[in-house]
Design a protein around this motif. Structure first.
Motif, PDB file in Angstrom:
ATOM      1  N   MET A 261      68.111  19.039  14.200  1.00 22.10           N
ATOM      2  CA  MET A 261      68.414  19.175  15.615  1.00 22.10           C
ATOM      3  C   MET A 261      67.093  19.307  16.363  1.00 22.10           C
ATOM      4  O   MET A 261      66.236  20.091  15.986  1.00 22.10           O
TER       5      MET A 261
ATOM      6  N   ALA B 265      69.170  21.791  20.528  1.00 21.98           N
ATOM      7  CA  ALA B 265      69.392  23.204  20.179  1.00 21.98           C
ATOM      8  C   ALA B 265      69.595  24.048  21.426  1.00 21.98           C
ATOM      9  O   ALA B 265      70.476  24.903  21.483  1.00 21.98           O
TER      10      ALA B 265
ATOM     11  N   THR C 263      68.797  30.489  19.787  1.00 21.61           N
ATOM     12  CA  THR C 263      69.204  29.152  19.374  1.00 21.61           C
ATOM     13  C   THR C 263      68.924  28.962  17.894  1.00 21.61           C
ATOM     14  O   THR C 263      68.303  29.797  17.243  1.00 21.61           O
ATOM     15  N   ARG C 264      69.317  27.827  17.385  1.00 20.06           N
ATOM     16  CA  ARG C 264      68.906  27.437  16.033  1.00 20.06           C
ATOM     17  C   ARG C 264      67.378  27.371  16.002  1.00 20.06           C
ATOM     18  O   ARG C 264      66.742  27.108  17.023  1.00 20.06           O
TER      19      ARG C 264
ATOM     20  N   PHE D 240      70.929  30.498  13.978  1.00 17.90           N
ATOM     21  CA  PHE D 240      71.669  30.669  15.235  1.00 17.90           C
ATOM     22  C   PHE D 240      72.268  32.075  15.227  1.00 17.90           C
ATOM     23  O   PHE D 240      72.918  32.478  14.274  1.00 17.90           O
TER      24      PHE D 240
ATOM     25  N   LYS E  82      62.502  29.245  18.184  1.00 18.93           N
ATOM     26  CA  LYS E  82      63.849  29.618  18.609  1.00 18.93           C
ATOM     27  C   LYS E  82      63.742  30.082  20.061  1.00 18.93           C
ATOM     28  O   LYS E  82      62.724  30.628  20.475  1.00 18.93           O
TER      29      LYS E  82
ATOM     30  N   PHE F  66      64.360  25.368  15.438  1.00 13.41           N
ATOM     31  CA  PHE F  66      64.132  23.931  15.424  1.00 13.41           C
ATOM     32  C   PHE F  66      62.664  23.605  15.164  1.00 13.41           C
ATOM     33  O   PHE F  66      61.780  24.411  15.395  1.00 13.41           O
TER      34      PHE F  66
ATOM     35  N   ASP G   7      70.862  27.454  10.698  1.00  8.74           N
ATOM     36  CA  ASP G   7      69.474  27.426  11.168  1.00  8.74           C
ATOM     37  C   ASP G   7      69.119  28.642  12.008  1.00  8.74           C
ATOM     38  O   ASP G   7      68.417  28.541  13.012  1.00  8.74           O
TER      39      ASP G   7
ATOM     40  N   TYR H 146      73.217  25.807  22.527  1.00  8.72           N
ATOM     41  CA  TYR H 146      73.300  27.247  22.741  1.00  8.72           C
ATOM     42  C   TYR H 146      73.758  27.574  24.159  1.00  8.72           C
ATOM     43  O   TYR H 146      74.640  28.397  24.361  1.00  8.72           O
TER      44      TYR H 146
END
Length: 130
Positions: free
Chosen positions: A1, A6, A119-120, A102, A47, A122, A100, A10
């Motif tokens: 992602m 991401a 967020t994940r 999250f 993140k 990334f 990831d 979110y």
């Protein structure tokens, strides 16, 4: 992602949770920089955190909100953990853990409702989003 996916994922979920308790939420700042997180194989990622709060609801409305959030996330396959302190301030938590790294948490109580998380994690090899 990628980073934008991401952040959008979110923010969309965050907005959906806020809509379950309409009212005067504090402003969310989706353009603020992110923080460092660890990705698979020890690589560094980014993140992005989101936080918002609003005034409390009745105890019954807060309980219903937690049930709705649990239902929403269980349908996505994310892990949901709920707990209550049972004290006089009616503090209750719903924490959500997804892929990831999250994370989203809803905390309600006698004085306020808080929604926040990350967020994940990334890929961000250039540190562009920090």
């Amino acid at each position: 992602m990628d980073p934008e996916q991401a952040r959008k994922e979110y923010l969309d979920i965050f907005t959906e949770v806020q809509a379950l308790a309409p009212g005067d939420w504090t402003k969310v700042t989706p353009d603020k920089p992110g923080g460092v997180c660890v990705r698979p194989l020890g690589t560094e990622g980014t993140k992005v955190s989101f936080d918002s709060s609003r005034s409390p609801l009745s105890l019954e409305e807060m309980d219903a909100l937690h049930d709705k959030v649990k239902t929403l996330f269980e349908a996505t396959g994310f892990t949901v953990k709920q707990e209550s302190d049972g004290g006089p301030n009616f503090v209750r938590h719903t924490d959500v853990f997804g892929p990831d790294k999250f994370v989203m948490g809803l905390t309600t109580g006698k004085y306020e409702i808080n929604l926040g998380g990350n967020t994940r994690c990334f890929a961000d090899p250039e540190g562009k989003f920090r």
